[in-house]
Motif scaffolding. Sequence first.
Motif, PDB file in Angstrom:
ATOM      1  N   ALA B 230       5.516   7.467  -1.157  1.00  0.00           N
ATOM      2  CA  ALA B 230       6.852   7.762  -1.684  1.00  0.00           C
ATOM      3  C   ALA B 230       7.745   6.533  -1.578  1.00  0.00           C
ATOM      4  O   ALA B 230       8.581   6.275  -2.454  1.00  0.00           O
ATOM      5  N   THR B 279      12.002  12.313   2.604  1.00  0.00           N
ATOM      6  CA  THR B 279      11.117  11.739   1.582  1.00  0.00           C
ATOM      7  C   THR B 279      11.373  12.385   0.228  1.00  0.00           C
ATOM      8  O   THR B 279      11.485  11.707  -0.792  1.00  0.00           O
ATOM      9  N   ILE B 280      11.473  13.720   0.243  1.00  0.00           N
ATOM     10  CA  ILE B 280      11.700  14.431  -1.014  1.00  0.00           C
ATOM     11  C   ILE B 280      13.036  14.010  -1.613  1.00  0.00           C
ATOM     12  O   ILE B 280      13.140  13.688  -2.804  1.00  0.00           O
ATOM     13  N   LEU B 283      12.925  10.519  -3.029  1.00  0.00           N
ATOM     14  CA  LEU B 283      12.114  10.513  -4.236  1.00  0.00           C
ATOM     15  C   LEU B 283      12.909  11.046  -5.425  1.00  0.00           C
ATOM     16  O   LEU B 283      12.864  10.495  -6.531  1.00  0.00           O
ATOM     17  N   VAL B 284      13.645  12.119  -5.184  1.00  0.00           N
ATOM     18  CA  VAL B 284      14.441  12.725  -6.249  1.00  0.00           C
ATOM     19  C   VAL B 284      15.532  11.759  -6.695  1.00  0.00           C
ATOM     20  O   VAL B 284      15.752  11.546  -7.890  1.00  0.00           O
ATOM     21  N   SER B 287      13.818   8.949  -8.666  1.00  0.00           N
ATOM     22  CA  SER B 287      13.066   9.311  -9.871  1.00  0.00           C
ATOM     23  C   SER B 287      13.941   9.882 -10.970  1.00  0.00           C
ATOM     24  O   SER B 287      13.555   9.880 -12.137  1.00  0.00           O
ATOM     25  N   ARG B 288      15.129  10.400 -10.622  1.00  0.00           N
ATOM     26  CA  ARG B 288      15.949  11.062 -11.637  1.00  0.00           C
ATOM     27  C   ARG B 288      16.352  10.085 -12.731  1.00  0.00           C
ATOM     28  O   ARG B 288      16.642  10.478 -13.849  1.00  0.00           O
TER      29      ARG B 288
END
Lengths: 360, 309
Positions: B230, B279-280, B283-284, B287-288
């Motif tokens: 990630a 991490t989530i 990542l969001v 990545s958005r």
Amino acid sequence: MIRLEHRGQHSQTMLYLSPLLAVVLTLIFGTIVFAILGKDPLVALYTFFVMPLTNLHGVSELLVKATPLVLIGIGLSIGFRANVWNIGAEGQLTIGAIFGGGLAIYFHDSDSLFLLPGMIVAGIIGGMVWAAIPALLRTRFNANEILTSLMLSYVAVLFLSYLVHGPWRDPGGYNFPETRLFPDAGTLPTLISGTRVHLGGVFALLVVFSGWIILSKAVIGLQLRVVGLAPAAARFAGYNENKLIWFSLLLSGGLAGLAGLSEVSGTIGQLIPTISPGYGFTAIIVAFLGRLHPVGVLLSGLVLALTYLGGEMAQIEIGTPAAVTGLFQGALLFFLLACDVLTNYRLRIGATRAERGGVA
Amino acid sequence: MNGLDQLTPIILTVITASTPLLFAALGELVTEKSGVLNLGVEGMMVIGALAAFAVTTQTGSAVLGMAVGALAGAGLALIFAFLTLTMLANQVATGLALTIFGVGLSALAGTGFVGIALTPLQKLDIPVLSSIPVLGPLLFNQDVLVYLSFAMVFAVYWFLNATRAGLILRAVGVSHASAHAIGLPVKLTRYLATLFGGLMAGLGGAYLSLSYTPMWAENMTAGRGWIALALVVFSTWRPGRLLAGAYLFGFITVLQLHAQGAGFAVPSQVMSMLPYLATILVLVLISRDKIKIMQNAPASLGKPFHSAK
């Protein structure tokens, strides 16, 4: 020099031969591993792969362990066809067990006929909720579902640990990290008396059948296959990619949730910190070994269930570490992936025809 | 001054928590830059951790341990490279297999090493400089792997941006077909990049078992390989941002440990979720911005290459 030469078209024979080849190679690999561990390979292989199946108890345990693998494997295989990589089934299984099991704990003195159906629905919803998060993050924010679904698995397992160590701990359980036992009305009925084979096995068979219908007859099954095989064609045909992502994740999540519920309600009977020996991850292998086809998943679920049983049996009988199971599972997937190359390519040894100067 | 003194040990633990992530993620960054997506970082790390620990306890040489740890990671990477680059197997599936295999193999091979204690990796005490208050212990009293991890950030940056080989590697990652057409060695480049990823993941694992928690436990990487993956996305494939990302995660890990130690009313399991949730989130957030990812991600990431198709 080993070269790969394109076959020009898929070899159907190799598609079905490859899993068998992989199993054989895994057995050879197993022979070597056992020899290194200082065990007689023949005795060890017999103990691992045959002995568990020599009595009714063993066969029934095989069905018990294959149940969650098949349930999850079907869901994953449908998503994998569309290149939707849900690898967080372990977490969805856990949340399904928490949702369904929570109902049993809350109504622990109930004898209502509605408790079990309610738990099943709750388990499926739990798995779907947990899979909806990666689906939302992928479709709305473009976040890779492989990483998010996996991270959520860690979160789910920690959440279960918190529940059984804290608020849901059995008040009369001497401080052990486990919940109270589910009431009879919240337990999946046993199918064969004297064994642990429970109604979950029937669910698995129904799911195999439904999965087959979806893939071969339903429009969405066709769309999933097209997205996986030819993404550009799918775009031209105007398929809604986000819809397929949602469908794949909710379906595989729901089935993983059902698997989790059937584990705690059928096999274990309560919530404990560890409810799965990695079924959610092993189901990935089940899906690939089963050629992403429902019937194949059923068969490969039985094969992978045997690796769990064999690992336990070998641990008791010849004292090999439990970890042998994981090693064999990983090796099996390696061999399968390597053999799969042969569906699209031929192995050629030596120089190409052009290099030899020959005329084709 | 007192406040600063208290801060020093916290920063020290942040460094130890960040270093394994930095190694593993840096290796994966190079691998991905060449167009190869190796999801088996977790497996390579855990094998590296065991190999390093086993060799160090057997021979007493931590340097040998690190070397073998790195090589063990590279060994797994070689399997991955053979399957995906020579046999053209699906990279996602093979990466998952690598993790399952690595965790299984290390658990099996490591049964004899559970419960053995090891003296942590020695700090390199740079005389005089290390006695500077605050900065001294932070900058001049770390173990060799910490220094190496920083050196590698610069080395990778330099390699990718200032060398011919780095340019070739990036070209292969952007378009293997074009790279092949102008005669660049696509397969060889990818093999080497994948092996480098394995070496670094192995070193990250070695740091875990030799320094961070000097012992061996089954599955001791606990998802760090995945967090490293990630981090590569978070860094948008840039070594400098990767350094920042790894330290951000090291900080979150330590924050969680200190909060538990300080007796916050939050249950320990909830605190332990923090790195995964972070991490989530990270990542969001990255990545958005689809365009940004598209501009930075190696264009042929994860796609198989066969020269005579």
